[in-house]
Enzyme design. Structure first.
Site, short mmCIF file in Angstrom:
data_model
loop_
_atom_site.label_atom_id
_atom_site.label_comp_id
_atom_site.label_asym_id
_atom_site.label_seq_id
_atom_site.Cartn_x
_atom_site.Cartn_y
_atom_site.Cartn_z
N GLU A 43 -14.39 27.15 1.18
CA GLU A 43 -13.31 27.74 0.38
C GLU A 43 -13.75 29.09 -0.19
O GLU A 43 -12.99 30.07 -0.19
CB GLU A 43 -12.91 26.79 -0.76
N GLN A 47 -15.67 10.09 18.26
CA GLN A 47 -14.42 9.41 18.66
C GLN A 47 -14.47 9.01 20.14
O GLN A 47 -14.03 7.93 20.52
CB GLN A 47 -13.22 10.33 18.39
N GLY A 74 -28.85 32.93 4.83
CA GLY A 74 -28.75 31.47 4.76
C GLY A 74 -27.50 30.95 5.45
O GLY A 74 -27.50 29.89 6.07
N ILE A 131 -31.23 20.24 -5.24
CA ILE A 131 -32.27 21.13 -4.69
C ILE A 131 -32.96 20.47 -3.50
O ILE A 131 -33.65 19.45 -3.65
CB ILE A 131 -33.28 21.53 -5.79
N GLU A 186 -24.57 26.63 0.83
CA GLU A 186 -24.69 28.08 1.09
C GLU A 186 -23.35 28.79 0.81
O GLU A 186 -23.02 29.79 1.44
CB GLU A 186 -25.13 28.36 2.54
N GLY A 225 -15.99 5.79 21.00
CA GLY A 225 -15.32 4.57 20.55
C GLY A 225 -16.16 3.86 19.49
O GLY A 225 -16.84 4.50 18.69
#
Length: 377
Positions: free
Chosen positions: A365, A334, A239, A155, A361, A337
């Site tokens: 998936e 990246q 949300g 939470i 939220e 560096g």
């Protein structure tokens, strides 16, 4: 600011200025020392950012979902973690404003909109994350009160906030047995777990919320019994737009950091900015950011207009923007560096802070499941 009205450009400028002056200089310290920047958020609330899409009669700004997205994106360039908490707080106040009765609206919303008080959203449990409809926290009615037992996990703000919008089971199994109660800190039987140690999002505390024979007046229920799951899902549509907007801000800031680093840093006798591979990467990052932004703003408009496809567009926008923006921030790291891996450089904090946006939220998936289910109906 392409395609925005003059008024929206003004909100954006105010939020960007606030992010640059009040948030960005403290972002690293809040992260390192795990400071919950209450006073800074109260300053943001003075600009109307404590109840952005809450009605004005209870202290809200009465702005649209698109206005809200623009504001959260701008604030997130200064500190993504703090802005993400503010987005959750705004969602909670909106739920009370929208589903509460007049007495509840007037009791809770003004002090939340001013951020004199702060709110937390309590849906997830140790055993029910993505499968929210299987939640076990029970609320037994006894006369004019409910007796709550159970616990909520992960939470945001838990233990430091004042108001808890809690989903609990008043009826049988499944979504129709869930109701929504507003709890207040200090209520009998309400306690909190230890402060979690997190990869990012360190400017907001995260704890379990523990309910042991917690006594809550029936007058603190939002809507009717059994309406809780519907309230929770309607809150999450907004949300998802909010958290996607926070990802846009982090990605925007990371593109600017990468751009600056490529210009300043020299390798093999010339600036990295002259390397065509890195030029192409930067071009891809900017293109993906603009694509994600358009998608989020399109979904925000759909939600504001109450369109039938709003929920699926919110899911698509959350999925696309949080995945793409994490990839943008990671690519920016990246490009730095070895420097990108040092805590002296802000890019690593943006990477850590937005990684969790692909989880909360509704995981990405679950977003894919929502989109697929809509397509196959």
């Amino acid at each position: 600011s392409a395609g925005l009205t003059e008024e929206q450009k003004e909100f954006q400028k105010v939020a960007l200025d606030f992010a640059a002056k009040e948030m960005a200089p403290h972002m690293a310290e809040w992260d390192e020392k795990e400071i919950f920047p209450v006073e800074t958020m109260r300053k943001a609330a003075q600009l109307g950012f404590g109840g952005i899409y809450v009605k004005p009669d209870v202290g809200g700004s009465g702005l649209s979902r698109l206005d809200t997205s623009i504001i959260f994106e701008a604030l997130s360039t200064g500190c993504t973690s703090t802005t993400a908490y503010m987005s959750i707080h705004n969602m909670c106040v909106w739920m009370i404003d929208t589903f509460g009765n007049e007495e509840q609206r007037r009791r809770f919303c003004p002090s939340l909109c001013s951020m004199e008080k702060f709110a937390s959203y309590c849906l997830t449990e140790p055993g029910s994350g993505s499968d929210a409809a299987s939640l076990l926290t029970s609320a037994q009615r006894k006369g004019d009160t409910y007796i709550l037992n159970g616990s909520k996990a992960f939470i945001s703000g838990g233990g430091d906030t004042d108001v808890y919008v809690v989903m609990c089971r008043t009826g049988g199994p499944g979504p129709k047995g869930i109701s929504c109660l507003v709890l207040e800190k200090g209520m009998l039987g309400l306690s909190f777990g230890k402060k979690e140690k997190k990869v990012g999002w360190n400017s907001q505390p995260t704890r379990a919320v523990i309910l042991e024979d917690c006594v809550v007046p029936v007058g603190n229920r939002l809507g009717a019994e059994g309406q809780g799951f519907s309230i929770a899902m309607k809150g999450l549509n907004g949300g998802r737009i909010n958290i996607a907007s926070c990802s846009l801000g982090a990605a925007h800031a990371s593109v600017l950091l990468a751009q600056e680093h490529l210009t300043v840093r020299k390798q093999f006798g010339e600036a990295l900015a002259n390397n065509q591979y890195l030029q192409f990467k930067l071009a891809e990052m900017a293109t993906r950011l603009v694509a994600a932004r358009l998608m989020v703003r399109n979904a925000a408009r759909a939600l504001q207009e109450g369109r039938e496809d709003a929920a699926v567009l919110c899911s698509m926008a959350k999925l696309f923007a949080t995945d793409e923006c994490f990839a943008i921030c990671n690519q920016a790291l990246q490009m730095h560096g070895g420097y990108g891996y040092l805590k002296d450089y802000a890019v690593q904090q943006f990477v850590r802070d937005i990684r969790v946006h692909q989880i909360l939220e509704g995981t990405n998936e679950v977003m894919r499941m929502i989109v697929a289910r809509n397509l196959l109906q």
